[in-house]
Design a protein around this motif. Structure first.
Motif, PDB file in Angstrom:
ATOM      1  N   PRO A  24     -16.404   1.314 -22.351  1.00  7.39           N
ATOM      2  CA  PRO A  24     -15.976   0.893 -20.578  1.00  7.39           C
ATOM      3  C   PRO A  24     -16.644   2.512 -19.789  1.00  7.39           C
ATOM      4  CG  PRO A  24     -13.983   1.902 -21.824  1.00  7.39           C
ATOM      5  CD  PRO A  24     -14.998   2.164 -23.151  1.00  7.39           C
ATOM      6  N   PRO A  25     -17.238   1.509 -19.282  1.00  7.89           N
ATOM      7  CA  PRO A  25     -17.587   2.406 -17.903  1.00  7.89           C
ATOM      8  C   PRO A  25     -16.928   3.104 -17.019  1.00  7.89           C
ATOM      9  CG  PRO A  25     -17.873   0.239 -17.029  1.00  7.89           C
ATOM     10  CD  PRO A  25     -17.684  -0.231 -18.384  1.00  7.89           C
ATOM     11  N   LEU A  26     -17.219   4.541 -16.690  1.00 11.98           N
ATOM     12  CA  LEU A  26     -17.226   5.069 -16.110  1.00 11.98           C
ATOM     13  C   LEU A  26     -16.906   4.402 -15.075  1.00 11.98           C
ATOM     14  CD1 LEU A  26     -17.673   9.068 -17.485  1.00 11.98           C
ATOM     15  CD2 LEU A  26     -15.590   7.960 -17.806  1.00 11.98           C
ATOM     16  N   LEU A  30     -16.696   8.822  -9.622  1.00 16.65           N
ATOM     17  CA  LEU A  30     -16.287  10.276 -10.318  1.00 16.65           C
ATOM     18  C   LEU A  30     -17.370  11.201 -10.356  1.00 16.65           C
ATOM     19  CD1 LEU A  30     -14.066   8.886 -13.195  1.00 16.65           C
ATOM     20  CD2 LEU A  30     -13.206   9.661 -11.514  1.00 16.65           C
ATOM     21  N   SER A  31     -16.865  12.795 -10.467  1.00 16.51           N
ATOM     22  CA  SER A  31     -18.191  14.037 -11.013  1.00 16.51           C
ATOM     23  C   SER A  31     -17.027  14.873 -11.309  1.00 16.51           C
ATOM     24  CB  SER A  31     -18.440  14.367  -9.299  1.00 16.51           C
ATOM     25  OG  SER A  31     -17.191  14.893  -8.594  1.00 16.51           O
ATOM     26  N   LEU A  32     -18.506  15.227 -12.027  1.00 13.41           N
ATOM     27  CA  LEU A  32     -18.141  16.398 -12.411  1.00 13.41           C
ATOM     28  C   LEU A  32     -18.863  17.972 -12.262  1.00 13.41           C
ATOM     29  CD1 LEU A  32     -17.017  16.532 -15.453  1.00 13.41           C
ATOM     30  CD2 LEU A  32     -18.790  16.159 -16.783  1.00 13.41           C
ATOM     31  N   HIS A  33     -17.594  19.286 -12.551  1.00 17.83           N
ATOM     32  CA  HIS A  33     -17.909  20.130 -12.063  1.00 17.83           C
ATOM     33  C   HIS A  33     -17.626  21.556 -12.828  1.00 17.83           C
ATOM     34  CE1 HIS A  33     -18.213  18.579  -7.285  1.00 17.83           C
ATOM     35  NE2 HIS A  33     -16.903  17.846  -8.071  1.00 17.83           N
ATOM     36  N   PRO A  34     -18.486  22.491 -12.571  1.00 19.49           N
ATOM     37  CA  PRO A  34     -18.261  23.700 -13.888  1.00 19.49           C
ATOM     38  C   PRO A  34     -17.361  23.857 -13.405  1.00 19.49           C
ATOM     39  CG  PRO A  34     -21.033  23.898 -13.036  1.00 19.49           C
ATOM     40  CD  PRO A  34     -20.186  22.509 -12.041  1.00 19.49           C
ATOM     41  N   GLY A  35     -16.483  24.765 -14.386  1.00 17.19           N
ATOM     42  CA  GLY A  35     -15.240  25.335 -14.427  1.00 17.19           C
ATOM     43  C   GLY A  35     -15.319  26.559 -14.799  1.00 17.19           C
ATOM     44  N   LEU A  66     -19.010  12.749 -22.360  1.00 18.57           N
ATOM     45  CA  LEU A  66     -19.215  12.806 -21.569  1.00 18.57           C
ATOM     46  C   LEU A  66     -20.374  12.017 -20.915  1.00 18.57           C
ATOM     47  CD1 LEU A  66     -15.851  13.560 -19.295  1.00 18.57           C
ATOM     48  CD2 LEU A  66     -16.915  11.585 -20.248  1.00 18.57           C
ATOM     49  N   ARG A  67     -21.271  13.214 -21.646  1.00 20.78           N
ATOM     50  CA  ARG A  67     -22.523  13.582 -21.648  1.00 20.78           C
ATOM     51  C   ARG A  67     -23.248  12.574 -21.969  1.00 20.78           C
ATOM     52  NH1 ARG A  67     -25.658  18.622 -22.984  1.00 20.78           N
ATOM     53  NH2 ARG A  67     -27.606  17.361 -22.320  1.00 20.78           N
ATOM     54  N   ARG A  68     -23.218  11.693 -22.919  1.00 17.95           N
ATOM     55  CA  ARG A  68     -24.108  10.773 -24.113  1.00 17.95           C
ATOM     56  C   ARG A  68     -22.881   9.938 -23.735  1.00 17.95           C
ATOM     57  NH1 ARG A  68     -23.893  15.455 -26.430  1.00 17.95           N
ATOM     58  NH2 ARG A  68     -25.233  16.435 -27.280  1.00 17.95           N
ATOM     59  N   TRP A  69     -22.007   9.440 -22.726  1.00 19.69           N
ATOM     60  CA  TRP A  69     -21.195   7.707 -22.697  1.00 19.69           C
ATOM     61  C   TRP A  69     -22.275   6.822 -22.269  1.00 19.69           C
ATOM     62  CZ3 TRP A  69     -16.351   8.191 -23.502  1.00 19.69           C
ATOM     63  CH2 TRP A  69     -15.586   7.128 -22.879  1.00 19.69           C
ATOM     64  N   PRO A  70     -23.390   7.346 -21.447  1.00 20.43           N
ATOM     65  CA  PRO A  70     -24.368   6.625 -20.729  1.00 20.43           C
ATOM     66  C   PRO A  70     -24.846   5.412 -22.060  1.00 20.43           C
ATOM     67  CG  PRO A  70     -24.779   7.476 -19.803  1.00 20.43           C
ATOM     68  CD  PRO A  70     -23.364   8.517 -20.979  1.00 20.43           C
ATOM     69  N   MET A  71     -24.419   6.354 -23.201  1.00 24.03           N
ATOM     70  CA  MET A  71     -25.420   5.386 -24.120  1.00 24.03           C
ATOM     71  C   MET A  71     -24.392   4.573 -25.135  1.00 24.03           C
ATOM     72  SD  MET A  71     -25.548   9.112 -27.202  1.00 24.03           S
ATOM     73  CE  MET A  71     -26.778   9.880 -26.636  1.00 24.03           C
ATOM     74  N   ALA A  72     -22.711   4.041 -24.351  1.00 24.57           N
ATOM     75  CA  ALA A  72     -22.606   2.944 -24.046  1.00 24.57           C
ATOM     76  C   ALA A  72     -21.258   3.021 -25.954  1.00 24.57           C
ATOM     77  CB  ALA A  72     -23.440   2.122 -23.704  1.00 24.57           C
ATOM     78  N   GLU A  73     -21.939   3.115 -27.220  1.00 25.33           N
ATOM     79  CA  GLU A  73     -21.678   2.932 -27.697  1.00 25.33           C
ATOM     80  C   GLU A  73     -21.609   3.738 -28.678  1.00 25.33           C
ATOM     81  OE1 GLU A  73     -25.070   0.952 -30.370  1.00 25.33           O
ATOM     82  OE2 GLU A  73     -24.948  -0.989 -29.322  1.00 25.33           O
ATOM     83  N   HIS A 104      -4.946   7.324 -16.622  1.00 26.40           N
ATOM     84  CA  HIS A 104      -5.132   7.970 -14.859  1.00 26.40           C
ATOM     85  C   HIS A 104      -6.362   7.413 -14.625  1.00 26.40           C
ATOM     86  CE1 HIS A 104      -3.877  11.925 -17.818  1.00 26.40           C
ATOM     87  NE2 HIS A 104      -3.458  12.100 -16.241  1.00 26.40           N
ATOM     88  N   ASP A 105      -6.623   6.165 -14.950  1.00 23.83           N
ATOM     89  CA  ASP A 105      -8.073   4.453 -13.520  1.00 23.83           C
ATOM     90  C   ASP A 105      -9.268   5.590 -13.597  1.00 23.83           C
ATOM     91  OD1 ASP A 105      -5.547   3.394 -13.876  1.00 23.83           O
ATOM     92  OD2 ASP A 105      -4.379   4.563 -11.642  1.00 23.83           O
ATOM     93  N   LEU A 106      -9.295   6.028 -14.539  1.00 26.53           N
ATOM     94  CA  LEU A 106     -10.501   7.101 -14.155  1.00 26.53           C
ATOM     95  C   LEU A 106     -11.925   5.715 -15.126  1.00 26.53           C
ATOM     96  CD1 LEU A 106      -9.982  10.356 -15.370  1.00 26.53           C
ATOM     97  CD2 LEU A 106     -10.556   9.075 -13.685  1.00 26.53           C
ATOM     98  N   LEU A 107     -11.625   4.961 -15.526  1.00 26.47           N
ATOM     99  CA  LEU A 107     -12.816   3.291 -15.659  1.00 26.47           C
ATOM    100  C   LEU A 107     -12.726   2.236 -14.424  1.00 26.47           C
ATOM    101  CD1 LEU A 107     -11.758   3.407 -19.449  1.00 26.47           C
ATOM    102  CD2 LEU A 107     -13.621   4.863 -18.418  1.00 26.47           C
ATOM    103  N   GLN A 108     -14.031   1.653 -15.657  1.00 25.89           N
ATOM    104  CA  GLN A 108     -14.166   0.835 -14.502  1.00 25.89           C
ATOM    105  C   GLN A 108     -13.209  -0.612 -15.327  1.00 25.89           C
ATOM    106  OE1 GLN A 108     -18.142  -0.480 -13.339  1.00 25.89           O
ATOM    107  NE2 GLN A 108     -18.542   1.614 -13.272  1.00 25.89           N
TER     108      GLN A 108
END
Length: 720
Positions: A24-26, A30-35, A66-73, A104-108
């Motif tokens: 499912p798409p994010l 949303l944004s990602l920051h170094p912690g 999450l870096r590889r999430w656009p791979m979708a599979e 946490h409702d972070l997906l579309q």
């Protein structure tokens, strides 16, 4: 981001079919920051949800997924991650991350099933309005302004106040001000009188309000200095008491612990800077309201701020300072989970793994923090329950007090007990469970066994026959024959007072009586006197009665002894010519006879006593030996007034009292007078000896004592 069907959200963890489904798409915002680095040195990232203003800390594995999430599979993500990193996953980790993101409702969300899922979550979150009010009446927030643009526009003007030069000036001001104040310390500690006027009180309130506003802007400008957004500032109500707040949650995206600590301490820093300047200003301001305000800012305001804001058990500045110092986000939730695990393991030895792995010292610290917070909250909520009872009218006060006790104290305890009961099938006999059973049995024995029988009461050992001699009315001491330890007889003159005002009233009365008597006797000579004869006779009779009262009052100015005996107390200093007010204690006369012990017993202890009960009296004077006593008499009604001031709390005694409008000492709680006598007669005291009597009463259990106290309070407070 690739699109996917909504049903993939509900894949169970570990399901092998998840590897063949599209992800499912994010959500796009949303944004990602170094912690900050984790405790083990591994990198972390912060996932920000700007719509809900929430932040989620994730680790290296989640970041790589999450870096590889656009791979979708999922299959491609697993293969890429296993090939290009030292991490090894099999797809279950992706399923768990999907569950986390979905919860946490972070997906579309797309498709009818996804919409239905959202509606179900909304229905599950919906709370009845009455329940919502009961949960939140103790604390709720009202955002008033969105200050981010203003803070952004004025940040450059405020920046000099945070510069190293400014910090040096604050430190120098505090040091110089302290040196100057120490030279005038006696004058400094008495600087508060100007607030006892209406103008002073108003100015003090405005000053305190202004300082608290600056406190909040201290948080806001510090956060803006490090690039954070300030979405809102406003007012919060804690038990209907207003406090200001600043939403600086954007600080969670900062990777620097030092920066987050600076934001949390920004408000306190502002108040300390103001206090340092006010301390120096006090020495140069003239006496008046401004000097009093500088005293207030230099002393009480920042001390109260430190006491409240540095409290780590509530979510104030101190909590976030502690969380960032330890490097543990969501400190309370994680500490509470660890505390519950520790408690269950110590009681039942379920052999559950800890919810998180921490180093031993840090684990002990978190468990100690959890138990400390629970204990603090127990007494805090109990105190708030009592406060709301007295804050509102009785019916509403009782209702809100019960809500407070049931919801905030009883509910968490009940939930934990329910969790224990739900795992009763896992409980086995082992050393820890046997220890728990033994401790429970011991506790029940302590509560139910009637081992309590002794009770204590404030008491006076005094002579049975004595009298206090007071001034009957204001006057000047004209004669005194009384002397300390002087033997006297009943009716002997001790003091003579002279009242010029009373003598004047008597002389004026005699003239008035003479005038009215002449008018009555001469009524036959003057028709006008004859017409007023009835009125004149009434006036004469009234004046004769008043004159008789004045003469009786003058007679009372000659003070005699009401009994034969010895003077054991005499007002000192006291000399002929001194002016005395009404009801001043002049002397105490002790007559012949024995002694008695008069004690005052609390209402809840009365049922444990009966005539003939024995005990011992312990004088407050360590030079006097204790002795055995026997209960002779118990009053049937409570004492509405405390005649002897020796036992009153306002004079250092042990019975809490208040002074009513007539100056009488009124006990704060019901007490009953009991009279005791010595088991073995001995010489009476010189006058009155305060002390404590310890009596042997009927034995009772601790549980029945608690129940009796609760019942007594309910009966006492049940009147509407």
């Amino acid at each position: 981001m690739s699109q996917a069907a909504a049903q993939t959200i509900s894949l169970p963890p570990g399901s092998q079919s998840a590897l063949t489904q599209a992800l499912p798409p994010l959500r796009e915002e949303l944004s990602l920051h170094p912690g900050p680095k984790a405790a083990d040195g591994s990198p972390t990232w912060t996932l920000q949800d700007p719509v809900n203003n929430r932040f989620y800390r994730i680790g290296w594995l989640e970041f790589e997924i999450l870096r590889r999430w656009p791979m979708a599979e999922p299959e491609r993500i697993v293969a890429s991650l296993n090939e290009s990193t030292p991490l090894r996953i099999d797809g279950e980790e992706i399923d768990q991350l999907i569950e986390f993101l979905a919860s946490h409702d972070l997906l579309q969300i797309r498709g009818p099933q996804a919409i239905q899922r959202l509606l179900s979550k909304r229905a599950a979150r919906r709370v009845d309005w009455l329940l919502l009010v009961l949960k939140n009446y103790l604390f709720f927030r009202i955002p008033l302004i969105r200050p981010d643009r203003f803070i952004e526009a004025t940040a450059s003007m405020v920046a000099p106040f945070w510069s190293p030069v400014a910090m040096g000036l604050y430190s120098a001001s505090a040091l110089l001000g302290l040196v100057l104040v120490l030279r005038q310390w006696d004058l400094f500690v008495t600087t508060f009188t100007d607030f006892f006027t209406l103008e002073g009180a108003v100015l003090m309130g405005l000053t305190l309000g202004g300082v608290k506003i600056l406190h909040e802007f201290g948080h806001a400008y510090t956060a803006k200095r490090y690039g954070c957004r300030i979405p809102s500032m406003g007012i919060a109500f804690m038990v209907l008491w207003p406090v200001l707040f600043t939403d600086a949650s954007d600080a969670w995206k900062l990777p620097s612990r030092r920066q987050r600590l600076a934001i949390a301490a920004g408000g306190i820093g502002v108040e300390l800077a103001i206090a340092s300047l006010a301390l120096l200003a006090w020495s140069f301001l003239p006496p008046g309201i401004l000097r009093s305000l500088s005293f207030l800012l230099a002393t009480s305001t920042w001390i109260v701020t430190l006491m409240i804001n540095l409290n780590p058990f509530m979510r104030f500045d101190g909590y976030y300072l502690l969380a960032d110092s330890l490097g543990i986000a969501n400190l309370q939730d994680r500490a509470f989970a660890l505390g519950r695990w520790f408690l269950r393991e110590q009681l039942f030895s379920f052999a559950d793994p800890p919810p998180e792995d921490f180093p031993p010292k840090q684990r002990l610290l978190l468990i100690s923090y959890a138990f400390g917070t629970w204990l603090y909250r127990f007494f805090l909520f109990l105190g708030i329950a009592v406060m709301v009872y007295y804050l509102f009218f009785k019916l509403l006060g009782i209702f809100l007090m019960l809500v407070e006790i049931v919801w905030f104290i009883g509910r968490p305890i009940g939930n934990e007990l329910a969790a224990w009961y739900g795992r009763r099938g896992e409980m086995t006999l082992n050393p820890r469970s046997l220890r728990t059973l033994f401790g429970l049995a011991l506790l029940l024995a302590l509560l139910c066994f009637p081992w309590q029988g002794n009770l204590s009461a404030q008491a006076l050992w005094k002579v049975a026959n004595y009298a206090r001699i007071y001034t009957p009315s204001p006057g000047q001491l004209a004669q005194m024959t009384a002397a300390l330890d002087h033997e006297i007889v009943q009716g002997e003159e001790l003091f003579a007072l002279h009242s010029p005002d009373l003598d004047y009233e008597i002389a004026r009365g005699e003239q008035r009586i003479a005038t009215l008597s002449w008018a009555v006797s001469s009524q036959g000579l003057d028709p006008r006197l004859r017409e007023r004869l009835t009125v004149t006779r009434q006036e004469l009779q009234s004046e004769l009665s008043a004159q008789q009262a004045r003469l009786a009052e003058r007679k009372q100015l000659t003070i005699t002894s009401p009994l034969s005996g010895r003077i054991v107390e005499l007002m000192s200093p006291l000399d002929v010519g001194d002016w005395l007010s009404e009801d001043e204690l002049l002397a105490v006369v002790v007559g012949p006879g024995g002694s008695l012990i008069e004690a005052f017993v609390a209402e809840e202890d009365l049922a444990l006593l009966e005539v003939g009960s024995t005990g011992r009296f312990y004088p407050n004077d360590p030079g006097q030996a204790p002795f055995s006593v026997r209960l002779r008499e118990i009053d049937s009604t409570s004492s509405r007034r405390l005649a002897e001031p020796y036992l009153a709390s306002i004079y250092g005694g042990g019975i809490p009292v208040r002074v009513d409008e007539k100056g009488a000492l009124v006990p704060e709680t019901p007490i009953y007078r009991v009279v005791l006598e010595q088991s073995v007669p001995q010489p009476p005291p010189r006058y009155i000896v305060p002390g404590v009597v310890r009596l042997k009463g009927a034995r009772q259990s601790l549980l029945s004592s608690i129940a009796r106290n609760i019942l007594a309070v309910l009966i006492r407070e049940s009147g509407f």
